[in-house]
Scaffold this active site. Structure first.
Site, PDB file in Angstrom:
ATOM      1  N   ASN A 258       0.878  -1.166   0.000  1.00  0.00           N
ATOM      2  CA  ASN A 258       0.000   0.000   0.000  1.00  0.00           C
ATOM      3  C   ASN A 258       0.919   1.221   0.000  1.00  0.00           C
ATOM      4  O   ASN A 258       1.441   1.603   1.042  1.00  0.00           O
ATOM      5  CB  ASN A 258      -0.894  -0.015   1.249  1.00  0.00           C
ATOM      6  CG  ASN A 258      -1.728   1.247   1.371  1.00  0.00           C
ATOM      7  OD1 ASN A 258      -1.818   2.034   0.430  1.00  0.00           O
ATOM      8  ND2 ASN A 258      -2.344   1.444   2.535  1.00  0.00           N
ATOM      9  N   TRP A 259       1.121   1.780  -1.175  1.00  0.00           N
ATOM     10  CA  TRP A 259       2.058   2.903  -1.275  1.00  0.00           C
ATOM     11  C   TRP A 259       1.498   4.184  -0.660  1.00  0.00           C
ATOM     12  O   TRP A 259       2.234   5.151  -0.476  1.00  0.00           O
ATOM     13  CB  TRP A 259       2.404   3.170  -2.748  1.00  0.00           C
ATOM     14  CG  TRP A 259       3.371   2.204  -3.340  1.00  0.00           C
ATOM     15  CD1 TRP A 259       3.979   1.142  -2.713  1.00  0.00           C
ATOM     16  CD2 TRP A 259       3.864   2.212  -4.687  1.00  0.00           C
ATOM     17  NE1 TRP A 259       4.806   0.500  -3.591  1.00  0.00           N
ATOM     18  CE2 TRP A 259       4.769   1.129  -4.807  1.00  0.00           C
ATOM     19  CE3 TRP A 259       3.632   3.022  -5.796  1.00  0.00           C
ATOM     20  CZ2 TRP A 259       5.429   0.842  -6.003  1.00  0.00           C
ATOM     21  CZ3 TRP A 259       4.301   2.731  -6.978  1.00  0.00           C
ATOM     22  CH2 TRP A 259       5.185   1.659  -7.080  1.00  0.00           C
ATOM     23  N   LYS A 260       0.197   4.221  -0.411  1.00  0.00           N
ATOM     24  CA  LYS A 260      -0.438   5.449   0.094  1.00  0.00           C
ATOM     25  C   LYS A 260      -0.115   6.596  -0.868  1.00  0.00           C
ATOM     26  O   LYS A 260      -0.021   6.363  -2.073  1.00  0.00           O
ATOM     27  CB  LYS A 260      -0.002   5.731   1.533  1.00  0.00           C
ATOM     28  CG  LYS A 260      -0.167   4.484   2.416  1.00  0.00           C
ATOM     29  CD  LYS A 260      -0.016   4.726   3.874  1.00  0.00           C
ATOM     30  CE  LYS A 260      -0.228   3.408   4.631  1.00  0.00           C
ATOM     31  NZ  LYS A 260      -0.201   3.550   6.050  1.00  0.00           N
TER      32      LYS A 260
ATOM     33  N   HIS B 185      -9.673   1.729   4.245  1.00  0.00           N
ATOM     34  CA  HIS B 185      -8.432   1.853   5.016  1.00  0.00           C
ATOM     35  C   HIS B 185      -8.676   2.819   6.183  1.00  0.00           C
ATOM     36  O   HIS B 185      -9.415   3.791   6.052  1.00  0.00           O
ATOM     37  CB  HIS B 185      -7.303   2.356   4.113  1.00  0.00           C
ATOM     38  CG  HIS B 185      -5.981   2.295   4.791  1.00  0.00           C
ATOM     39  ND1 HIS B 185      -5.562   3.272   5.666  1.00  0.00           N
ATOM     40  CD2 HIS B 185      -4.993   1.361   4.752  1.00  0.00           C
ATOM     41  CE1 HIS B 185      -4.370   2.923   6.136  1.00  0.00           C
ATOM     42  NE2 HIS B 185      -4.008   1.780   5.595  1.00  0.00           N
TER      43      HIS B 185
ATOM     44  N   GLU C 191      -6.980   5.150   7.355  1.00  0.00           N
ATOM     45  CA  GLU C 191      -6.700   6.566   7.053  1.00  0.00           C
ATOM     46  C   GLU C 191      -7.874   7.193   6.327  1.00  0.00           C
ATOM     47  O   GLU C 191      -8.165   8.380   6.523  1.00  0.00           O
ATOM     48  CB  GLU C 191      -5.400   6.675   6.225  1.00  0.00           C
ATOM     49  CG  GLU C 191      -4.180   6.440   7.106  1.00  0.00           C
ATOM     50  CD  GLU C 191      -3.000   5.813   6.399  1.00  0.00           C
ATOM     51  OE1 GLU C 191      -2.959   5.827   5.154  1.00  0.00           O
ATOM     52  OE2 GLU C 191      -2.112   5.288   7.102  1.00  0.00           O
TER      53      GLU C 191
ATOM     54  N   GLU D 207      -6.109  -4.593  10.184  1.00  0.00           N
ATOM     55  CA  GLU D 207      -5.079  -3.588  10.452  1.00  0.00           C
ATOM     56  C   GLU D 207      -5.417  -2.825  11.726  1.00  0.00           C
ATOM     57  O   GLU D 207      -6.180  -1.856  11.696  1.00  0.00           O
ATOM     58  CB  GLU D 207      -5.013  -2.594   9.287  1.00  0.00           C
ATOM     59  CG  GLU D 207      -4.612  -3.214   7.975  1.00  0.00           C
ATOM     60  CD  GLU D 207      -3.880  -2.217   7.082  1.00  0.00           C
ATOM     61  OE1 GLU D 207      -2.760  -2.521   6.675  1.00  0.00           O
ATOM     62  OE2 GLU D 207      -4.425  -1.133   6.823  1.00  0.00           O
TER      63      GLU D 207
ATOM     64  N   GLY E 298       1.960   2.417  10.717  1.00  0.00           N
ATOM     65  CA  GLY E 298       2.946   3.492  10.609  1.00  0.00           C
ATOM     66  C   GLY E 298       3.606   3.857  11.929  1.00  0.00           C
ATOM     67  O   GLY E 298       4.246   4.892  12.044  1.00  0.00           O
TER      68      GLY E 298
ATOM     69  N   SER F  92       2.804  -2.033  10.385  1.00  0.00           N
ATOM     70  CA  SER F  92       4.236  -2.144  10.670  1.00  0.00           C
ATOM     71  C   SER F  92       4.802  -3.528  10.369  1.00  0.00           C
ATOM     72  O   SER F  92       5.678  -4.015  11.085  1.00  0.00           O
ATOM     73  CB  SER F  92       4.528  -1.736  12.123  1.00  0.00           C
ATOM     74  OG  SER F  92       4.142  -0.387  12.327  1.00  0.00           O
TER      75      SER F  92
ATOM     76  N   GLY G  42       2.629  -0.965   4.301  1.00  0.00           N
ATOM     77  CA  GLY G  42       2.730   0.453   3.979  1.00  0.00           C
ATOM     78  C   GLY G  42       4.174   0.863   3.824  1.00  0.00           C
ATOM     79  O   GLY G  42       4.807   0.628   2.784  1.00  0.00           O
TER      80      GLY G  42
HETATM   81  P1  PGA Z   1       2.409   0.417   7.677  1.00  0.00           P
HETATM   82  O1  PGA Z   1       0.994   0.663   6.949  1.00  0.00           O
HETATM   83  O2  PGA Z   1       2.959  -0.865   7.109  1.00  0.00           O
HETATM   84  O3  PGA Z   1       3.237   1.612   7.303  1.00  0.00           O
HETATM   85  O4  PGA Z   1       2.142   0.308   9.122  1.00  0.00           O
HETATM   86  C1  PGA Z   1       0.131  -0.413   6.694  1.00  0.00           C
HETATM   87  C2  PGA Z   1      -1.138   0.120   6.068  1.00  0.00           C
HETATM   88  O5  PGA Z   1      -1.563   1.213   6.434  1.00  0.00           O
HETATM   89  O6  PGA Z   1      -1.740  -0.545   5.201  1.00  0.00           O
END
Ligand code: PGA
Length: 251
Positions: free
Chosen positions: A9-11, A94, A96, A166, A172, A212, A233
């Site tokens: 997931n590059w965001k 997601h 976010e 998640e 993150g 993470s 991510g």
């Molecule tokens: P992260 O993000 O690996 O940076 O914790 C995962 C995600 O939000 O899908």
């Protein structure tokens, strides 16, 4: 047996130019991948990434979609538009998006429906916040996200659905859930699915862990029977690191 799926997931990261550099490095590194691999990239990167993975088994995903077919929704992207680019997966709900963009269980439900109508595969994110976890609400929150998110879908729809567990406090933050914890919670999610689906279907739905996940903890997480892959991510942004994750920790 469920085929594990490791998805990036590059965001909101990587221009087209940066995506090309990444793929040139990644593709040869993961030609021997034993799991399914997907790259969920910004809308602007979809066409170039799709072009570059041609001839490989790498799948491509978007990170959002609008639920309407078309119309006056300035700034939004429809399932048809993604289908035209031959996108395989779409991340839906997601945390976010739930936190910053007003995504709700109801909009998640409509977006999953929009994906299924166009034969796009949704990766549906669920997970509790730190506050909910500390308040002992994890199971209640997950049960609600699943019940409301998947309301109205038929057993056969679940062929196309991937779930990503998640925990919001792990995203993150560098603090991943322990493998035992993630395994138990994903086991609980499957238990909830069993309430709504025949066992032959509920046992086939793939449930990833996200939060993470990196080359240092992937082996341990992927050794757990309930964990069918990862949604990654920050550790998905460097080709070498992501390739190690695809190999469950091996270089
Ligand atoms: P992260 O993000 O690996 O940076 O914790 C995962 C995600 O939000 O899908």
């Amino acid at each position: 047996m469920r085929t594990p799926i490791i998805a990036a997931n590059w965001k909101m990261n990587k221009t087209q130019k940066e995506a090309k550099v990444f793929l040139k490095e990644l593709i040869p590194l993961i030609s021997d991948a034993e799991c399914e691999v997907a790259l969920c990239v910004p809308f602007t990167g979809l066409a170039v990434v799709k072009r570059m993975v041609k001839g490989t088994k790498i799948k491509v995903g978007a990170q959002n979609v609008h639920f309407a077919e078309k119309g006056a929704y300035t700034g939004e992207i429809s399932a048809d538009m993604l289908k035209e680019l031959k996108v395989d997966y779409v991340i839906i709900g997601h945390s976010e998006r739930r936190q910053y963009f007003g995504e709700t269980d109801e909009s998640v439900n409509k977006k999953i429906a929009a994906c299924l109508a166009k034969k796009l595969r949704p990766i549906v994110c669920v997970g509790e916040t730190l506050e909910e976890r500390e308040g002992g609400l994890t199971e209640k929150v997950l049960e609600r996200q699943i019940r409301e998110g998947f309301r109205g879908f038929k057993s056969k729809d679940f062929d196309k659905i991937v779930i990503a567990y998640e925990p919001v406090w792990a995203i993150g933050t560098g603090k991943n859930a322990t493998s035992e914890d993630a395994n138990a919670t994903i086991g609980y999610i499957r238990q909830v699915l069993r309430k709504y689906l025949p066992k032959s279907i509920s046992e086939k739905v793939r449930i990833q862990y996200g939060g993470s996940m990196n080359s240092g903890n992937v082996k341990e997480l992927m050794s757990m029977p309930e964990i069918d892959g990862g949604l990654i991510g920050s550790a998905s942004l460097k080709a070498e690191e992501f390739a190690k994750i695809v190999h469950y920790g091996r270089a």
